[in-house]
Design an enzyme around this catalytic site. Structure first.
Site, PDB file in Angstrom:
ATOM      1  N   TRP A 250       0.819  -1.206   0.000  1.00  0.00           N
ATOM      2  CA  TRP A 250       0.000   0.000   0.000  1.00  0.00           C
ATOM      3  C   TRP A 250       0.851   1.255   0.000  1.00  0.00           C
ATOM      4  CZ3 TRP A 250      -5.041   0.057  -0.737  1.00  0.00           C
ATOM      5  CH2 TRP A 250      -5.728  -1.135  -0.512  1.00  0.00           C
TER       6      TRP A 250
ATOM      7  N   THR B 136      -9.626  -6.265   4.199  1.00  0.00           N
ATOM      8  CA  THR B 136      -8.170  -6.388   4.199  1.00  0.00           C
ATOM      9  C   THR B 136      -7.550  -5.804   2.942  1.00  0.00           C
ATOM     10  OG1 THR B 136      -8.335  -8.394   5.544  1.00  0.00           O
ATOM     11  CG2 THR B 136      -6.263  -8.034   4.385  1.00  0.00           C
ATOM     12  N   GLU B 137      -8.211  -5.996   1.814  1.00  0.00           N
ATOM     13  CA  GLU B 137      -7.668  -5.525   0.538  1.00  0.00           C
ATOM     14  C   GLU B 137      -7.739  -4.007   0.394  1.00  0.00           C
ATOM     15  OE1 GLU B 137      -6.096  -7.017  -1.765  1.00  0.00           O
ATOM     16  OE2 GLU B 137      -6.536  -9.156  -1.629  1.00  0.00           O
ATOM     17  N   SER B 138      -8.880  -3.416   0.739  1.00  0.00           N
ATOM     18  CA  SER B 138      -9.098  -2.010   0.404  1.00  0.00           C
ATOM     19  C   SER B 138      -9.746  -1.177   1.492  1.00  0.00           C
ATOM     20  CB  SER B 138      -9.991  -1.928  -0.844  1.00  0.00           C
ATOM     21  OG  SER B 138     -11.290  -2.441  -0.555  1.00  0.00           O
TER      22      SER B 138
END
Length: 236
Positions: free
Chosen positions: A16, A126-128
């Protein structure tokens, strides 16, 4: 629709540009809206200051190696401790989304592909952090962080569209679950690092995967544990 194996290995990479950090109250006792407003003002001032300081092309490049104003904004927002689910790098606005905003889309995808709702929510979280406009430094986009090649293979023309992202991402996750006979941790590792990395471990169950977890990238090791923690929050 066939998935591009080469691009599939990059799905969900979590390098990220900005990190997720949420809190209902600050240590000083201010509520979240007060903290958000204060931070937003600080961010705007710092962005203006940094932009003015980068008066020539060379200094601007040094400050913003990613080469565009939106990336500069994200970098500055990160320095202020901003969260990935509160800063929209596309519009430049501070916004927030939450799981309930996508409840119907998630329920539909769950029924369509046979993937549990709590698992879908944990993956999106968790991803975004439920930000549909997030782009990772690896180029993964949208709620379920699909790489372009994988998105194309899934028929996703706009990875920033929540409906397409959720449908495509859950579909891809369902492929991994089928590939690994319903072993969820193996499927999640494949979603994050690619099925090729999982196959190289020579494991046949989640238990065996966890025994060899250290052989996967640190990012993937953390990813599986984050999913597990997030899923506990969404479990019925």
């Amino acid at each position: 629709m066939a998935i591009n194996p080469a691009s599939g290995s990059g799905v969900g990479q979590l390098r990220w540009v900005n990190l997720r950090s949420s809190s209902l109250k600050s240590e000083t006792g201010k509520n979240s809206s007060e903290v958000s407003g204060s931070t937003s003002a600080e961010f705007s001032a710092l962005l203006q200051e940094r932009t003015l300081q980068s008066g020539d092309k060379d200094s601007a490049t040094a400050l913003n190696p990613l080469g565009d104003s939106s990336s500069l904004s994200v970098l500055l927002w990160q320095q202020l401790g901003g969260t990935s689910d509160s800063y929209n790098a596309i519009s430049g606005e501070i916004t927030e989304t939450k799981p309930t905003d996508y409840e119907e889309l998630i329920q539909t995808a769950s029924t369509k592909y046979g993937v549990p709702v709590d698992l879908i929510k944990a993956v999106i979280d968790t991803e975004s952090s439920f930000n549909p406009n997030v782009v990772s430094s690896a180029g993964a986009k949208g709620l379920m962080q699909l790489m372009d090649g994988t998105a194309n293979g899934l028929g996703v023309s706009d990875p920033f569209d929540p409906a397409q992202s959720i449908d495509g991402g859950v579909r891809y996750l369902s492929y991994q679950l089928k590939r690994f006979d319903g072993q969820e941790k193996m499927a999640l590792a494949a979603y994050n690092a690619g099925p090729g990395r999982v196959n190289k471990l020579g494991v046949n169950s989640d238990q065996e995967l966890m025994e060899k977890l250290s052989q996967l990238p640190e990012e993937t090791q953390a990813y599986i544990l984050k999913i597990e923690r997030a899923r506990a929050e969404y479990g019925v």
